[in-house]
Design a protein around this motif. Structure first.
Motif: not given
Length: 69
Positions: A38-56
């Motif tokens: 995925t993509q993220k804007n480092p100016k707005n999100t400085k911390s590490l990204l964590e999302l809840r997604k499906f794992c097959p």
């Protein structure tokens, strides 16, 4: 006039449950580790990204954390 687009960085999200189970079961062969891109804007999100997604591999929704590319 419209401003130019901000620089967005491409990040990789990895299933945290698969990683933990892989190190616990050293003798057994694990099916693998699932990753999302995925993509993220480092100016707005400085911390590490964590999302809840499906794992097959786990067959359930788990937390996917950002890893180094």
């Amino acid at each position: 006039m419209a401003k130019g687009k901000d620089k967005r960085t491409i990040v990789t999200l990895e299933c945290t449950d698969c990683v933990q189970n892989r190190f616990k079961k050293k003798n057994k062969k694990s099916p693998g580790i699932y990753r999302y891109v995925t993509q993220k804007n480092p100016k707005n999100t400085k911390s590490l990204l964590e999302l809840r997604k499906f794992c097959p591999f786990c067959h359930k929704h788990t937390i996917h954390g950002e890893i180094k590319n």
